[in-house]
Structures are given as structure tokens and as C-alpha cells.
Design an enzyme around this catalytic site. Structure first.
Site, PDB file in Angstrom:
ATOM      1  CB  THR A  45      -0.911   0.024   1.243  1.00  0.00           C
ATOM      2  OG1 THR A  45      -1.583  -1.227   1.348  1.00  0.00           O
ATOM      3  CG2 THR A  45      -1.918   1.147   1.160  1.00  0.00           C
ATOM      4  CB  THR A  46       3.935   2.115   1.923  1.00  0.00           C
ATOM      5  OG1 THR A  46       3.310   1.659   3.127  1.00  0.00           O
ATOM      6  CG2 THR A  46       4.726   3.374   2.239  1.00  0.00           C
ATOM      7  CE1 TYR A 108     -17.157  -0.554  -2.691  1.00  0.00           C
ATOM      8  CE2 TYR A 108     -17.448  -2.322  -4.283  1.00  0.00           C
ATOM      9  CZ  TYR A 108     -17.861  -1.117  -3.752  1.00  0.00           C
ATOM     10  OH  TYR A 108     -18.948  -0.486  -4.267  1.00  0.00           O
ATOM     11  CE1 TYR A 134      -1.511  -4.902   6.128  1.00  0.00           C
ATOM     12  CE2 TYR A 134      -1.383  -4.570   3.756  1.00  0.00           C
ATOM     13  CZ  TYR A 134      -1.397  -4.057   5.039  1.00  0.00           C
ATOM     14  OH  TYR A 134      -1.305  -2.699   5.224  1.00  0.00           O
ATOM     15  NE  ARG A 139      -4.009   1.736   3.967  1.00  0.00           N
ATOM     16  CZ  ARG A 139      -3.915   2.843   3.229  1.00  0.00           C
ATOM     17  NH1 ARG A 139      -4.680   2.986   2.175  1.00  0.00           N
ATOM     18  NH2 ARG A 139      -3.065   3.789   3.538  1.00  0.00           N
ATOM     19  CE  LYS A 162       1.820  -4.178   7.102  1.00  0.00           C
ATOM     20  NZ  LYS A 162       1.931  -3.322   5.894  1.00  0.00           N
ATOM     21  CB  ILE A 204       5.514  -5.061   7.105  1.00  0.00           C
ATOM     22  CG1 ILE A 204       6.042  -6.491   6.906  1.00  0.00           C
ATOM     23  CG2 ILE A 204       5.424  -4.340   5.765  1.00  0.00           C
ATOM     24  CD1 ILE A 204       5.159  -7.373   6.038  1.00  0.00           C
TER      25      ILE A 204
END
Length: 293
Positions: A45-46, A108, A134, A139, A162, A204
Site C-alpha cells: 500500500t505504501t 470492498y 495481511y 482499509r 502482517k 512491516i
């Protein structure tokens, strides 16, 4: 299999004229390796993964691998809310030579727990390299349950998670039920030391872009039984960590890297935009206070 129990930086992607700025990326990689980080996540994402093309991700991976060499673990983010697309991207990453996959909870479309379990099982069985789950409900809305994580921890190929909920009690529960062989990585910098204290194995991180040496040191102290020292030290950086999340990641951290002279530009790809002047000033002041500028 490489060791994933360590300090990993979820690499941000520098842009210049809407293209990847590899000179800035090289400065970041050099600073990170000198800071002692153990490995990197590519296309997380980063990295602004939603706005990177498939060709750019492949190019990014190839460049980073060439820079860091074969011994540094590279984990590639391949998750999406389509199992078929996740498998396709995971197989590509395996072909590139990735050491592991980071696969986010599908976002979503809000699958039930049985759908999440089946999703991760299908992805893990489609490749020969390790899969790291993850969990980031902030999010994705949907979150893996302890029961689902336990079931997946017994799935061939799934080696760890994560966990980015920021709920240390939940982290402790995962550590307890899954055991020490299941790699438990923090995805929440602010609770990292407490996470280590309940059985976490590493991180992370976003903040490690700015304070890599400190992130590495906290893990070392906890491993040596000096958790009090780590708790005291992280408090010095808590305001900085908060400021790195005043707007959606990676908006603030890219500005921090620009202020440090590592990134030439803090440019984002829409719909993200650069950090506001007010937040930039606050970040700059705190970085000065900590001797980072």
C-alpha cells in the site's frame, strides 16, 4: 526459505514527471540498508500499489533486486479483491524471484470468513513461495478472525501474518493459538514495542523509512529482555509516528523523505495528493526536534 522475522520496510515509490524516480529510490535503499533493516515489501500500500501498472511493478522489483542483491528478502504485495487476479499476480511475482507474497484481505466486496479462508488457501496453493497474510481492517473493512488465522496457519505455504489492526490483545491471541513458528509481523508502528512484548517477531513498517535504526534497535532490546528500555525509547518517537499518519499513508512519509533529501519530490498519483502545508510544518518541526533534519 528466507527469515521473515525481522524489520521490513514497506517501500514508498518516488515519482518524478509521473514516472518512477529511480535515483531517489536508490538513495532510499542505501539509507535503509545502512540502517540495518532486514528486507523490503515491494508493491505494498505504501508503494501506491493501486496506481502502479503491472509493467511498473515488474520494473520496480527487478531494479530493487538488482540493488539489494540476492540475500535480502523481498516480499511482493500481490493481493486484490479478486482471487483469480491475486493468483495471476502471485505467480508473476514467483517467476520474478520474489521470496514471499504479501496478500491483503480482499477489500470492498466484504467476503465471509469461509470465503477469506478459501481465498488464501487458493492463492497459497498456486505458488511454491511463502504467503504472508495481511490483515488491515482500517482499509479493507473485513477482518480475519482468530479462528480463520489459526486454520490458515496450518495451510501449506502460509507462513505468517502482517497484523495491522493495532489491537495488541488480538495480536497476543494470534501468537498464543498459532505458536512461535507462525511469523507474526506488526503493521502498526505505534503499537510495535507492545506487539513484540506479546510474541511478535518483527514489523512491516512505514516509520522505518525515517527511523530505520530505531526500529531495528527496539526489536533487539525486546529480544534481550529490555522491553522497558524499548518502551521508553519509542515514546520519544510517538509524535513523529502519529504525524506520519495524519493523512493517508504514504502521503506524510513521502513528504518526510523529501524533507530528508532522500526523495527529490513528494509527488503522489491521484487520487492521493501531497501533504498539506499545515501538516508539513508540524512534521518538519518534529523531525527537527528529533535531530532528523
Amino acid at each position: 526459505m528466507k527469515n521473515f522475522k525481522g524489520t521490513f520496510t514497506a517501500l514508498a515509490t518516488p515519482f518524478k514527471d509521473d514516472k518512477i524516480d529511480y535515483k531517489s529510490l536508490d538513495r532510499l535503499l542505501k539509507q535503509q540498508l545502512e540502517g540495518g533493516v532486514d528486507g523490503f515489501v515491494v508493491n505494498g500500500t505504501t508503494a501506491e500499489s493501486p496506481t502502479l501498472t503491472s509493467a511498473e511493478v515488474a520494473e520496480l522489483y527487478k531494479h530493487i533486486r538488482s540493488f539489494v542483491g540476492a540475500s535480502v528478502p523481498l516480499v511482493v504485495g500481490t493481493g486484490s479483491n479478486s482471487t483469480a487476479k491475486t493468483i495471476e499476480d502471485s505467480q508473476k511475482a514467483e517467476q520474478w524471484g520474489a521470496d514471499a507474497l504479501l496478500v491483503v484481505v480482499p477489500y470492498y466486496n466484504k467476503p465471509p470468513q469461509r470465503g477469506l479462508v478459501e481465498h488464501f488457501k487458493k492463492v497459497a496453493s498456486s505458488v511454491k513461495i511463502p504467503t504472508i497474510l495481511y490483515n488491515v481492517p482500517g482499509r479493507t473493512i473485513t477482518s480475519l478472525s482468530t479462528e480463520s488465522i489459526l486454520e490458515l496457519s496450518k495451510t501449506p505455504g502460509v507462513v505468517g501474518i502482517k497484523e495491522a489492526s493495532g489491537k495488541v490483545d488480538f495480536d497476543a491471541e494470534i501468537a498464543h493459538v498459532c505458536g512461535s513458528n507462525f511469523v507474526l509481523l506488526s503493521g502498526d508502528d505505534g503499537t510495535y514495542v507492545e506487539f513484540l512484548g506479546v510474541g511478535g517477531h518483527g514489523v512491516i513498517s512505514v516509520a522505518s523509512h525515517v527511523i530505520p535504526k530505531q526500529m531495528v534497535q527496539w526489536k533487539k532490546w525486546v529480544a534481550e529482555g529490555q522491553i522497558t528500555q524499548a518502551r521508553q525509547d519509542i515514546q520519544k518517537y510517538m509524535k513523529l509516528i502519529d504525524l506520519l499518519f495524519t493523512e493517508a499513508n504514504p502521503i506524510p512519509v513521502k513528504k518526510a523523505l523529501q524533507l530528508m533529501g532522500i526523495f527529490e519530490s513528494a509527488t503522489m498519483r491521484l487520487p492521493l495528493m501531497e501533504l498539506t502545508p499545515v501538516h508539513t510544518e508540524a512534521l518538519k518541526t518534529e523531525m527537527h526536534n528529533l535531530g532528523l533534519l
